[in-house]
Design an enzyme around this catalytic site. Structure first.
Site, PDB file in Angstrom:
ATOM      1  N   SER A  36       0.865  -1.180   0.000  1.00 32.60           N
ATOM      2  CA  SER A  36       0.000   0.000   0.000  1.00 32.60           C
ATOM      3  C   SER A  36       0.899   1.227   0.000  1.00 32.60           C
ATOM      4  CB  SER A  36      -0.895  -0.002   1.248  1.00 32.60           C
ATOM      5  OG  SER A  36      -1.672   1.181   1.295  1.00 32.60           O
ATOM      6  N   GLY A  48      -8.733   8.637 -20.963  1.00 31.98           N
ATOM      7  CA  GLY A  48      -9.146   7.619 -21.923  1.00 31.98           C
ATOM      8  C   GLY A  48      -8.390   7.852 -23.213  1.00 31.98           C
ATOM      9  N   PHE A 116      -7.333  -0.233 -14.280  1.00 33.89           N
ATOM     10  CA  PHE A 116      -8.350   0.347 -15.159  1.00 33.89           C
ATOM     11  C   PHE A 116      -9.671  -0.385 -14.946  1.00 33.89           C
ATOM     12  CE2 PHE A 116     -10.670   1.063 -19.088  1.00 33.89           C
ATOM     13  CZ  PHE A 116     -10.438   2.413 -19.323  1.00 33.89           C
ATOM     14  N   ASN A 195       4.789   1.169 -28.120  1.00 37.56           N
ATOM     15  CA  ASN A 195       6.054   1.592 -27.535  1.00 37.56           C
ATOM     16  C   ASN A 195       7.026   0.422 -27.618  1.00 37.56           C
ATOM     17  OD1 ASN A 195       5.632  -0.133 -25.284  1.00 37.56           O
ATOM     18  ND2 ASN A 195       4.638   1.500 -24.114  1.00 37.56           N
ATOM     19  N   GLY A 228      13.528   8.548 -28.386  1.00 39.50           N
ATOM     20  CA  GLY A 228      12.888   8.990 -29.616  1.00 39.50           C
ATOM     21  C   GLY A 228      11.932   7.985 -30.218  1.00 39.50           C
ATOM     22  N   GLY A 256       2.166   9.335 -24.894  1.00 40.79           N
ATOM     23  CA  GLY A 256       2.032   8.586 -26.146  1.00 40.79           C
ATOM     24  C   GLY A 256       0.838   9.037 -26.965  1.00 40.79           C
ATOM     25  N   ASP A 257      -0.249   9.393 -26.283  1.00 40.39           N
ATOM     26  CA  ASP A 257      -1.424   9.902 -26.992  1.00 40.39           C
ATOM     27  C   ASP A 257      -1.086  11.216 -27.687  1.00 40.39           C
ATOM     28  OD1 ASP A 257      -2.704   7.749 -25.823  1.00 40.39           O
ATOM     29  OD2 ASP A 257      -3.533   8.940 -24.189  1.00 40.39           O
TER      30      ASP A 257
END
Length: 326
Positions: A36, A48, A116, A195, A228, A256-257
């Site tokens: 924890s 999202g 998630f 990735n 990169g 990444g989005d």
């Protein structure tokens, strides 16, 4: 270029741990971990993957169609997206479930542990691209981001049946996919995004070598963090583009989005693949320096990043397709 973005729409609950996860893991106790973490703060943000990408496209002047499933708690979030140029007319609202939740802890080294909860996202499998194209029109590209796995498979199959080019981005859902499912998502994609870790996992899940994956996709774009981006396409030399350096890393969630947004905008507006990757890298760093995945704004800093990293020529090319506030 009309782009439909399918995938998760969620609320992000982001926390930070001031220590290192690695210091809390006992090598001889990994088979029975019970931990924890006392975290320092809590940021509740819109997120999202599909919503993040759609938001970024809207911010850069593309009006994307967002395709996904949400709960009745989506009203305020939907208004936010529409205010930033996103078409939410085909977002399905569940009568039973809440909008999905992403819960994440980030340590001092930017390592993350996340969970998630899909919630309404599981109903995305009921969304028909054929019905959407009949009313909205035919998109030039369907971007298939992480989502309810049956929904991802349905959108992929329908894109093929309708003859619509699609981009595959299975990323976080690779761990849930069986061999044949992973193969179905990849085979025939115009573009594949991953990735570096996901690239290796994709090969393991599909049972294909890197070359066998490349034989089945148009272009494979692999992000490598601070190292990169690498782009591989059939019959072309491997393209390697350095990342845009940052002196103030704040939050890696959604980076990444952000890259995908810049790349898609660049390609859709006629930039070369190299310039599109450079734009993606610059936008990714902008996201990296902001808490939350949809809190960044465009400014002349974006072009400053480009000229400092890639030179004046790259800046001129990118400035012609991306307008930033003066």
């Amino acid at each position: 270029m009309r782009i439909a973005v399918t995938g998760s729409i969620a609320t992000d609950h982001l926390t930070t741990f001031p220590g290192r996860f690695s210091e809390q893991l006992l090598p001889d106790r990994l088979a029975s971990v019970s931990l924890s973490f006392l975290v320092d703060d809590l940021q509740i943000r819109r997120g999202g993957v599909a919503a993040n990408i759609a938001f970024g496209l809207g911010l850069l002047g593309v009006t994307p169609l967002l395709v996904g499933a949400v709960g009745t708690d989506f009203a305020e979030y939907g208004a936010w997206l529409r205010m930033h140029g996103v078409d939410t007319s085909h977002v399905q609202v569940s009568e039973q479930s809440q909008t999905a939740r992403f819960m994440c802890i980030t340590d001092r080294d930017q390592n993350q542990i996340a969970a998630f909860y899909p919630g309404a996202m599981t109903e995305a499998r009921n969304i028909s691209l054929a019905d959407i194209t009949a009313s909205w029109g035919r998109p030039a590209l369907v971007f298939i981001a992480p989502d309810d796995p049956p929904a991802m498979l349905r959108h992929t199959s329908e894109s093929r049946e309708l003859g619509i080019p699609y981009a595959a981005d299975p990323s976080q859902q690779l761990a849930r996919l069986e061999k044949e499912e992973a193969r179905r998502l990849v085979d025939g994609a115009q573009s594949l995004f991953s990735n570096e870790y996901e690239a290796a996992l994709l090969c393991e899940r599909t049972g294909w070598t890197e070359q066998q994956v490349l034989d089945r996709v148009g272009t494979w774009v692999t992000t490598r963090g601070a190292d990169g981006v690498t782009v591989v396409a059939q019959g072309q030399a491997v393209l390697t583009v350095p990342a845009v350096h940052s002196e103030k890393v704040v939050d890696p969630t959604g980076v990444g989005d952000g890259f995908r947004v810049g790349y898609l905008v660049g390609i859709s507006r006629g930039l070369s693949r190299e310039r599109a990757v450079q734009l993606g890298c610059a936008l990714a760093t902008t996201v990296l320096e902001t808490v939350g995945t949809q809190e960044y704004r465009l400014s002349d800093d974006l072009l400053t990043r480009v000229v400092d990293t890639y030179g004046a020529g790259a800046c001129r090319d990118i400035a012609r397709c991306v307008k930033v506030p003066v």
